[in-house]
Each structure stands twice: as C-alpha cells, then as structure tokens.
Design a protein around this motif. Sequence first.
Motif, PDB file in Angstrom:
ATOM      1  N   UNK A 144      -2.425   5.413  -0.145  1.00 52.60           N
ATOM      2  CA  UNK A 144      -2.165   4.279   0.748  1.00 52.60           C
ATOM      3  C   UNK A 144      -3.447   3.800   1.428  1.00 52.60           C
ATOM      4  N   UNK A 145      -4.347   4.738   1.707  1.00 49.36           N
ATOM      5  CA  UNK A 145      -5.594   4.381   2.381  1.00 49.36           C
ATOM      6  C   UNK A 145      -6.499   3.503   1.546  1.00 49.36           C
ATOM      7  N   UNK A 146      -6.295   3.486   0.226  1.00 40.90           N
ATOM      8  CA  UNK A 146      -7.114   2.655  -0.653  1.00 40.90           C
ATOM      9  C   UNK A 146      -7.002   1.187  -0.284  1.00 40.90           C
ATOM     10  N   UNK A 147      -5.795   0.727   0.034  1.00 40.55           N
ATOM     11  CA  UNK A 147      -5.559  -0.684   0.343  1.00 40.55           C
ATOM     12  C   UNK A 147      -5.556  -0.923   1.849  1.00 40.55           C
ATOM     13  N   UNK A 148      -4.804  -0.112   2.567  1.00 33.82           N
ATOM     14  CA  UNK A 148      -4.534  -0.401   3.974  1.00 33.82           C
ATOM     15  C   UNK A 148      -5.746  -0.194   4.869  1.00 33.82           C
ATOM     16  N   UNK A 183      -8.578   9.332   5.367  1.00 36.50           N
ATOM     17  CA  UNK A 183      -7.226   8.982   4.936  1.00 36.50           C
ATOM     18  C   UNK A 183      -7.307   8.051   3.737  1.00 36.50           C
ATOM     19  N   UNK A 184      -7.878   8.534   2.651  1.00 40.12           N
ATOM     20  CA  UNK A 184      -8.057   7.702   1.457  1.00 40.12           C
ATOM     21  C   UNK A 184      -7.805   8.533   0.210  1.00 40.12           C
ATOM     22  N   UNK A 243      -3.854   5.159 -10.041  1.00 35.95           N
ATOM     23  CA  UNK A 243      -4.210   5.118  -8.618  1.00 35.95           C
ATOM     24  C   UNK A 243      -5.422   5.991  -8.322  1.00 35.95           C
ATOM     25  N   UNK A 244      -5.466   7.209  -8.886  1.00 33.87           N
ATOM     26  CA  UNK A 244      -6.612   8.082  -8.644  1.00 33.87           C
ATOM     27  C   UNK A 244      -7.893   7.486  -9.215  1.00 33.87           C
ATOM     28  N   UNK A 245      -7.789   6.838 -10.350  1.00 31.39           N
ATOM     29  CA  UNK A 245      -8.957   6.198 -10.947  1.00 31.39           C
ATOM     30  C   UNK A 245      -9.492   5.089 -10.045  1.00 31.39           C
ATOM     31  N   UNK A 246      -8.578   4.256  -9.533  1.00 35.07           N
ATOM     32  CA  UNK A 246      -8.983   3.146  -8.669  1.00 35.07           C
ATOM     33  C   UNK A 246      -9.526   3.668  -7.333  1.00 35.07           C
ATOM     34  N   UNK A 247      -8.852   4.670  -6.761  1.00 32.02           N
ATOM     35  CA  UNK A 247      -9.303   5.233  -5.482  1.00 32.02           C
ATOM     36  C   UNK A 247     -10.695   5.825  -5.627  1.00 32.02           C
ATOM     37  N   UNK A 291       0.824  -1.210   0.000  1.00 32.38           N
ATOM     38  CA  UNK A 291       0.000   0.000   0.000  1.00 32.38           C
ATOM     39  C   UNK A 291       0.857   1.258   0.000  1.00 32.38           C
ATOM     40  N   UNK A 292       1.862   1.291   0.845  1.00 35.71           N
ATOM     41  CA  UNK A 292       2.687   2.485   0.970  1.00 35.71           C
ATOM     42  C   UNK A 292       3.705   2.600  -0.157  1.00 35.71           C
ATOM     43  N   UNK A 293       4.089   1.480  -0.756  1.00 29.94           N
ATOM     44  CA  UNK A 293       4.961   1.520  -1.919  1.00 29.94           C
ATOM     45  C   UNK A 293       4.280   2.188  -3.091  1.00 29.94           C
TER      46      UNK A 293
END
Length: 251
Positions: free
Chosen positions: A27-31, A154-155, A240-244, A16-18
């Motif tokens: 990072x908030x998307x996964x974690x 935090x997403x 990432x922005x699209x997925x978030x 997530x942080x990578x």
Amino acid sequence: MDYTQHLLLFVIAVIANGFSALAGGGAGLIQLPILIFMGLPFSLALATHKIATVALGLGATIRHVKEKHSSIRLLALMLMAGIPGVILGAYLIIDVNDRWAEIILGALTLSLALYSMMKPQLGLEGRLLHRDMSGIIIGAVGLFIIGFANGALSAGSGLFVTLWLVYWFGLDYRLAVAHTLIAVGLGWNASGAITMTLLAEVKWDWLPALVCGSLVGGYLGAHSSIKAGSIWIKRCYELVTLIVGIKLLAG
C-alpha cells in the motif's frame, strides 16, 4: 483542502489498499509517495499513512474472518514476534538516512519478486513446514526482523511477511495473504501507528478520507483474494513486489 482533494485522497486509498489486500502488501508504494507529493514532509506523511493503514487491516480482517481459515496460533506468533520489531523500527528510523533505507529495502523487495518467479510452484499448494520448536523460533526471528522493517518504513514490508509465511511455514499464497492482512494490517500497523503518533506529527484533517478509503479498499481487496486462486495471487504478488522494488530503488 476542499472536497475534491478529499475525494482524491479517498480514491487513492481505495486503489492502494485494494491492491495491497490482494497481493499481501504494498500500500505504501502508491499512498505514501502521493502524500509526500501533495506537500507533506516524509515523517508527517509516514505517520499519517501508518494510521490510515490500520483501516486496511480492519477492512481485510472483517472479510477474512468470515472464511474462518486463519490459524489463531500462527496469528499469535506473528503478533508476539513482530510487534516488538515494529516498535523498535519506528523509534530507530528517526536517526536513519531515509534514502539508504529505501535502497536496501528496494533491493530486498526486488529479490522477493525474482525468487517467487524462479519458483513456479512456490505457494500454490499449502504444506506444514517448520512447526517444531526450532522451526517456530527461527520463524519468529524472521518475523521480528520484518517487523523492524515495517516500523521503519511503510513501503512493502507486508510483502516480506507474505513470502516468509509461504517459504518458511508452507502456506499457500491465499492463506499467507489472509494471515498477513490480519496480523500485519491490523496488529503491526496499529502498534506502528501508535508509536509514530508519539514521535511525529499527524495530518489529522487528511485522515477521514484516507481511513475510509483504506477500509473500503482493504475489504474489496480481501474479497478479491478469497475469490481468486493462489496462482492469480502469486502473479499479483510478483507484479507488486517487482514494482515496489523498482520504485524504491529509483527513489
């Protein structure tokens, strides 16, 4: 939790942080959702996640400082304008409906992806923009508003900072990500973590694995962003922005 679950938390944090350190946020998307899936209520998961993401900023800062390409003045502006918004957002989120906040943030995040995609040359080359007094004031107001979103949820709020630095101040994606990770990952997240610790409980026994994973992921992601060109960071940012955005809208 047994050692296999702690190992799982560590791997999740690294991944997530990578990605977050490479794209400039997310990072908030996964974690965060995984912490909730593993049994933590939203407020407890958010407070725990906030503290862990400080290590993301630390790991990324260690790597980016070696390059000596960050602007002290811009970092100072980001900290002074954003941290009050972070603290205010963390206080006010307690009384806000989580789902409505996620829908609004998801729609805005999705718009970031679409805007960047429609501007093929955006952020590929750096320019000096809005460095006069009025430009700095408007830039600071934008950072304050984004800081509020960072404190409340935090997403993906770091993604807003990255694009704001590209759009308003003219940074290329590589430099924008570096400034985001230092100011937001370390400064904003630390203030948000302290505030959330005062307002909500924290799952302290989960933190060692999350902090170690965030530190490693932040460093590796920052290293990847330095080695990659702005075009690759731009593509990663858009993905990432699209997925978030889709994830927040879907709930």
